[in-house]
Design an enzyme around this catalytic site. Structure first.
Site, mmCIF file in Angstrom:
data_model
loop_
_atom_site.group_PDB
_atom_site.id
_atom_site.type_symbol
_atom_site.label_atom_id
_atom_site.label_comp_id
_atom_site.label_asym_id
_atom_site.label_seq_id
_atom_site.Cartn_x
_atom_site.Cartn_y
_atom_site.Cartn_z
ATOM 1 N N GLN A 83 10.946 -2.808 -0.031
ATOM 2 C CA GLN A 83 11.344 -1.943 -1.144
ATOM 3 C C GLN A 83 12.829 -1.648 -1.128
ATOM 4 O O GLN A 83 13.417 -1.284 -2.145
ATOM 5 C CB GLN A 83 10.560 -0.619 -1.151
ATOM 6 C CG GLN A 83 10.874 0.370 -0.052
ATOM 7 C CD GLN A 83 10.104 0.134 1.228
ATOM 8 O OE1 GLN A 83 9.323 -0.803 1.316
ATOM 9 N NE2 GLN A 83 10.328 0.983 2.232
ATOM 10 N N GLY B 20 0.872 -1.176 0.000
ATOM 11 C CA GLY B 20 0.000 0.000 0.000
ATOM 12 C C GLY B 20 0.904 1.219 0.000
ATOM 13 O O GLY B 20 2.117 1.094 -0.120
ATOM 14 N N CYS C 9 0.049 3.249 5.642
ATOM 15 C CA CYS C 9 -1.242 2.527 5.542
ATOM 16 C C CYS C 9 -1.331 1.363 6.525
ATOM 17 O O CYS C 9 -2.313 0.610 6.506
ATOM 18 C CB CYS C 9 -1.484 2.045 4.110
ATOM 19 S SG CYS C 9 -0.414 0.691 3.605
ATOM 20 N N GLU D 49 9.796 -3.409 5.008
ATOM 21 C CA GLU D 49 10.538 -2.458 4.150
ATOM 22 C C GLU D 49 11.226 -3.158 2.979
ATOM 23 O O GLU D 49 12.371 -2.845 2.636
ATOM 24 C CB GLU D 49 11.568 -1.681 4.998
ATOM 25 C CG GLU D 49 11.031 -0.998 6.238
ATOM 26 C CD GLU D 49 10.074 0.170 5.965
ATOM 27 O OE1 GLU D 49 9.521 0.711 6.924
ATOM 28 O OE2 GLU D 49 9.864 0.505 4.774
ATOM 29 N N LYS E 259 1.415 -1.022 7.245
ATOM 30 C CA LYS E 259 2.206 -2.220 6.881
ATOM 31 C C LYS E 259 3.033 -2.719 8.049
ATOM 32 O O LYS E 259 3.004 -3.903 8.382
ATOM 33 C CB LYS E 259 3.117 -1.895 5.696
ATOM 34 C CG LYS E 259 2.357 -1.479 4.439
ATOM 35 C CD LYS E 259 3.287 -1.207 3.262
ATOM 36 C CE LYS E 259 4.225 -0.030 3.546
ATOM 37 N NZ LYS E 259 3.522 1.268 3.816
HETATM 38 N N1 LIG Z 1 -2.748 7.801 17.035
HETATM 39 C C1 LIG Z 1 -3.254 6.891 16.153
HETATM 40 N N2 LIG Z 1 -4.445 6.313 16.392
HETATM 41 C C2 LIG Z 1 -4.927 5.384 15.528
HETATM 42 N N3 LIG Z 1 -4.294 4.995 14.399
HETATM 43 C C3 LIG Z 1 -3.114 5.565 14.146
HETATM 44 C C4 LIG Z 1 -2.518 6.522 14.992
HETATM 45 N N4 LIG Z 1 -1.328 6.903 14.459
HETATM 46 C C5 LIG Z 1 -1.182 6.194 13.311
HETATM 47 N N5 LIG Z 1 -2.258 5.414 13.131
HETATM 48 C C6 LIG Z 1 -2.504 4.465 12.037
HETATM 49 O O1 LIG Z 1 -1.300 3.779 11.785
HETATM 50 C C7 LIG Z 1 -1.105 3.708 10.382
HETATM 51 C C8 LIG Z 1 0.360 3.773 10.088
HETATM 52 O O2 LIG Z 1 0.911 2.624 10.664
HETATM 53 P P1 LIG Z 1 2.302 2.048 10.178
HETATM 54 O O3 LIG Z 1 2.281 0.594 10.454
HETATM 55 O O4 LIG Z 1 3.393 2.891 10.762
HETATM 56 O O5 LIG Z 1 2.212 2.295 8.612
HETATM 57 P P2 LIG Z 1 3.280 1.978 7.456
HETATM 58 O O6 LIG Z 1 4.243 0.955 7.998
HETATM 59 O O7 LIG Z 1 2.425 1.470 6.333
HETATM 60 O O8 LIG Z 1 3.920 3.292 7.146
HETATM 61 C C9 LIG Z 1 -1.870 4.860 9.782
HETATM 62 O O9 LIG Z 1 -2.487 4.428 8.589
HETATM 63 C C10 LIG Z 1 -2.927 5.172 10.795
HETATM 64 O O10 LIG Z 1 -4.154 4.581 10.375
HETATM 65 C C1 LIG Z 2 8.149 7.281 -1.448
HETATM 66 C C2 LIG Z 2 9.521 6.971 -0.910
HETATM 67 C C3 LIG Z 2 9.697 6.528 0.395
HETATM 68 N N1 LIG Z 2 10.955 6.261 0.871
HETATM 69 C C4 LIG Z 2 11.144 5.814 2.253
HETATM 70 C C5 LIG Z 2 10.468 6.671 3.285
HETATM 71 C C6 LIG Z 2 10.221 5.692 4.415
HETATM 72 O O1 LIG Z 2 11.396 5.637 5.216
HETATM 73 C C7 LIG Z 2 10.035 4.351 3.704
HETATM 74 C C8 LIG Z 2 8.584 3.920 3.652
HETATM 75 O O2 LIG Z 2 8.176 3.631 4.949
HETATM 76 P P1 LIG Z 2 6.638 3.319 5.363
HETATM 77 O O3 LIG Z 2 6.777 2.364 6.520
HETATM 78 O O4 LIG Z 2 5.942 2.741 4.182
HETATM 79 O O5 LIG Z 2 6.072 4.655 5.759
HETATM 80 O O6 LIG Z 2 10.533 4.515 2.366
HETATM 81 C C9 LIG Z 2 12.077 6.385 0.060
HETATM 82 O O7 LIG Z 2 13.231 6.091 0.490
HETATM 83 N N2 LIG Z 2 11.920 6.804 -1.217
HETATM 84 C C10 LIG Z 2 10.688 7.121 -1.753
HETATM 85 O O8 LIG Z 2 10.601 7.517 -2.939
#
Ligand SMILES: Nc1ncnc2c1ncn2[C@@H]1O[C@H](COP(=O)(O)OP(=O)(O)O)[C@@H](O)[C@H]1O
Ligand SMILES: Cc1cn([C@H]2C[C@H](O)[C@@H](COP(=O)(O)O)O2)c(=O)[nH]c1=O
Length: 226
Positions: free
Chosen positions: A89, A9, A13, A87, A15
């Site tokens: 990617q 995603g 989102c 991560e 993950k």
């Molecule tokens: N204070 C909060 N209360 C509820 N949900 C939260 C809060 N802060 C972040 N989130 C949820 O956590 C998600 C981000 O979680 P995270 O696992 O760090 O995402 P990713 O790894 O995809 O970047 C957001 O989509 C949001 O829905």
């Molecule tokens: C779009 C984009 C993202 N990144 C980096 C930024 C974050 O450190 C991670 C993604 O973390 P998340 O758990 O999904 O929020 O990727 C990057 O290095 N380059 C890019 O273009």
């Protein structure tokens, strides 16, 4: 039957949260796994969720060999039923191929988590290989939103809230909640690099929440609705 499953995603989102939940669920049923990550924003060798959850993990480097990681643990008597790989990617395509062999030849499940496209909407090489090889690809159900209210589909890189399209593919960073750009600039200084999830339309238009605010978002929403 072991599987290679790719959960993906946009940024923000859920993950990493799902990665930690998946690890918890399998451990609670007596399965033994190994957690991997690469350049988590919270630091080395940790999987962190914005919800505040975190867990120690093996830090992936360019020389990490996932088949060897499983074999060495099994030689020392540990069963390895599954790998959690966050991560992805940032992993090399060859390492994604190793993960596929961990499933096919070593019989361990691999649950992989990561974004697919970078700030230019181009595929990360590791994510592209994951899409090519995964048994299943699952888009997470908590869908990040664009400032306009549509589902966000792409990740923009910003400097002080304005979208940029030049730079290295890998720059570790975080998304700034709406309206926090000024705070981030004050906190981290002018030139703050951040990310913002946008719908494709506004990613194409380079229209971040900051620019939309400057241009009167209400008018833009009316235009978009036409
Ligand atoms: N204070 C909060 N209360 C509820 N949900 C939260 C809060 N802060 C972040 N989130 C949820 O956590 C998600 C981000 O979680 P995270 O696992 O760090 O995402 P990713 O790894 O995809 O970047 C957001 O989509 C949001 O829905
Ligand atoms: C779009 C984009 C993202 N990144 C980096 C930024 C974050 O450190 C991670 C993604 O973390 P998340 O758990 O999904 O929020 O990727 C990057 O290095 N380059 C890019 O273009």
């Amino acid at each position: 039957m072991a599987e290679l499953v790719f959960f993906t995603g946009t940024m923000d989102c859920g993950k990493s949260t799902l990665a930690l939940q998946t690890d918890w669920t399998h451990r609670s049923r007596g399965r033994e796994g190994v957690l991997f990550t690469r350049t988590d924003r919270a630091g080395t060798a940790t999987v962190s969720s914005r919800l505040g959850l975190a867990a120690p993990a093996e830090e992936v480097t360019d020389t990490t060999d996932f088949e060897a990681e499983v074999a060495v643990r099994r030689v020392h008597g540990r069963t390895v039923d599954y790998l959690i790989c966050d991560e992805v990617q940032f992993y090399r395509p060859e390492q994604v191929e190793q993960l596929a062999r961990v499933v096919d030849d070593l019989g361990a499940d691999v649950f992989a988590f990561g974004i697919v496209t970078d700030f230019r909407t181009r595929l990360f090489p590791g994510s592209a290989r994951m899409v090519e090889l995964a048994d299943r690809i699952r888009f997470l159900q908590v869908e990040a939103l664009c400032w306009c209210g549509r589902r966000a589909t792409h990740n923009a890189r910003t400097v002080d809230g304005l979208m940029v399209t030049e730079g290295e593919q890998i720059v570790v960073g975080d998304v700034e909640p709406l309206g926090a750009v000024a705070d981030a600039a004050e906190r981290d200084g002018v030139g703050t690099v951040g990310y913002e999830t946008l719908c494709r339309r506004h990613h194409r238009q380079h229209l971040t929440a900051r620019r939309a605010g400057d241009a009167g978002a209400a008018d833009i929403r009316r235009d978009d609705a036409r």
